[in-house]
Write an enzyme that holds these catalytic residues in place. Structure first.
Site, PDB file in Angstrom:
ATOM      1  CB  SER A 111      43.409   9.492  73.286  1.00  0.00           C
ATOM      2  OG  SER A 111      42.216  10.118  72.907  1.00  0.00           O
ATOM      3  CG  ASP A 124      41.041   8.148  76.715  1.00  0.00           C
ATOM      4  OD1 ASP A 124      40.671   8.596  75.617  1.00  0.00           O
ATOM      5  OD2 ASP A 124      41.501   8.880  77.610  1.00  0.00           O
ATOM      6  CG  ASP A 184      39.323  11.693  76.985  1.00  0.00           C
ATOM      7  OD1 ASP A 184      39.194  11.280  75.816  1.00  0.00           O
ATOM      8  OD2 ASP A 184      40.365  12.241  77.396  1.00  0.00           O
TER       9      ASP A 184
END
Length: 479
Positions: free
Chosen positions: A106, A243, A245
């Protein structure tokens, strides 16, 4: 042995999967996690296929190859989807009814990485994490030189999700700056925005990994946002974490909107009835009066998902989001002949696109949407390289003596109440909030504050961070 490899690796589960230093995430450790996950899945059903994806970190291809080799050694076919956003991989795995592994760290620094696991119906639970870490059995023998041959199918499914839900070209006439940096979905996001009619201005693309944290946007990115908006005459700015999200959405002034405000506005536009959100989110969620129910949880998507499942027994339109902006859709939505299926994992595109389309359809600036909410402003930051044990010890002492906390942080008002759902969150007599908690993913102490004005919230977080830095620096000096 799988158990021995996991125990000795030093890699543990945080709020977003298993995370650790790249040096800890060896081929053997990746294989052990893969075998443990597949073993857990096989306790419930037959597993013949596994979906795998990854982000753009330098270490991610090798980790994906190790997980692929382990799965194949266990007789499982691997669908490799290459570099793509985490929610795109999750969506495809759910569509196919197969488990999935995403290699991503992330937003954390590039010397670290992680592994996220998905059941066919969505993210694993905290109970699943315990089963994985307790796995027994022999490590699979890895074939040398496992090649990665990726498919574009998951990319196409994710693009179709949003080009079909936002029918036509609702962003026609809009100029959107796309801050790409090293985000896994940078080219996919470009494709979606153009399909919705936007004129896309590509900004800040980098072939080196950039750890963008949507909860703690750095001063350099704040200045870039303002400069880009003015230079390119933008209607909006869009970026994500590594990533894809967690969204980072900026308005026409280049002002990055807070993730929980983006989530609140998205839920309102989608007609969500009941929400599950972490305790760190803005209290404007409740004071807005938009939702029939709001449940607060510990920080981390597994906790939000568990509460979403509980409230879905009573409400038909359920969602959750986190302070970082990641939006979890817990119910299928139907509008005329358009359908948006549930996607119970953090997603960056849904909230960002929902707000841009809403503003475009009303012919108002993006900033006008946030202006409709109660005047509560949050800010956050993190103190890095702070041992988790030390952070916990400090917070434990302050839980027992909040006046000591007030004096140590030089807060201007006494503590009226405290909440220990996750870390230590105190509400001051003047209505301001200070929330401290150790990160679940890295040796960091995170700080969230809330106040009645934007400048005040920023000043408060800077004050608290300055005092925390001095506290830990003085301790180092004593040794």
């Amino acid at each position: 042995m799988i158990q021995k490899e996991l125990d000795e690796s030093g890699v543990a589960f945080g709020t977003s999967g298993a995370r650790g230093l790249v040096t800890q995430l060896t081929d053997e450790v990746c294989a052990a996690f893969t075998a443990a996950f597949l073993g857990m899945m096989r306790q419930h059903s037959r597993v013949e296929r596994l979906a795998i994806g990854r982000d753009l970190r330098p270490s991610s291809p090798a980790m994906a190859a190790a997980c692929t080799a382990a799965a194949k050694a266990l007789g499982v076919q691997v669908d490799d989807y290459g570099v793509l956003p985490t929610p795109a991989l999750a969506l495809q795995a759910m569509t196919d009814g197969v488990p999935a592994i995403m290699i991503t760290g992330s937003h954390i620094p590039f010397d670290r990485n992680g592994i996220k696991f998905y059941r066919p119906e969505g993210e694993i639970t905290k109970a699943d994490e315990s089963v994985i870490l307790a796995a027994q059995g022999e490590l699979p023998t890895l074939a040398a030189g496992e090649s990665l041959l990726s498919s574009s199918r998951a990319w196409e499914t994710y693009v179709a999700r949003y080009t079909e839900w936002f029918a036509g070209q609702p962003l026609a006439g809009w100029r959107v700056g796309l801050y790409q940096h090293s985000a896994a979905g940078r080219d996919l996001n470009h494709q979606v925005l153009e399909a919705l009619g936007a004129k896309v201005v590509v900004l800040g693309r980098s072939e080196d990994f950039v750890p963008v944290d949507t909860e703690a946007v750095g001063q350099a990115d704040r200045e870039r946002g303002r400069a880009w908006a003015e230079e390119h005459r933008l209607d909006a700015l869009l970026s994500t974490d590594g990533d894809g999200d967690r969204p980072l959405l900026g308005d026409e002034r280049g002002h990055w909107l807070r993730g929980d405000i983006v989530g609140l506005l998205c839920a309102r536009e989608l007609g969500i009835q009941a929400l599950a959100v972490p305790v760190s989110c803005n209290t404007a969620i409740e004071s807005s009066g938009v939702f029939e129910a709001v449940q607060r949880t510990r920080i981390g998507s597994p906790y939000v998902l568990a509460e979403m499942e509980a409230i879905s027994k009573e409400y038909s339109r359920v969602a959750g989001f986190e302070a970082n902006g990641g939006f979890l859709l817990g119910s299928d939505l139907q509008e005329g002949d358009r359908r948006l299926g549930a996607l119970p994992t953090r997603d960056a595109l849904l909230p960002a696109l929902t707000l841009m389309v809403a503003a475009a359809q009303r012919s108002v600036a993006l900033s006008a949407l946030a202006g409709e909410l109660p005047a509560r402003y949050t800010a956050s930051d993190r103190l890095q390289q702070v041992p988790t044990e030390r952070s916990r010890a400090l917070l434990a002492s302050w839980k027992a003596d909040t006046e000591m906390m007030r004096q140590s942080l030089e807060l201007s008002s006494v503590v009226a109440s405290q909440d220990i759902t996750d870390g230590l969150r105190v509400t001051l007599h003047n209505g301001e909030i200070v929330h401290l908690r150790p990160s679940g993913n890295a040796p960091e102490l995170r700080c969230y504050v809330e106040a009645g004005g934007e400048e005040r919230s920023q000043a408060l977080v800077e004050q608290v961070m300055g005092r925390l830095g001095a506290i830990f620096a003085s301790e180092v000096g004593l040794h």
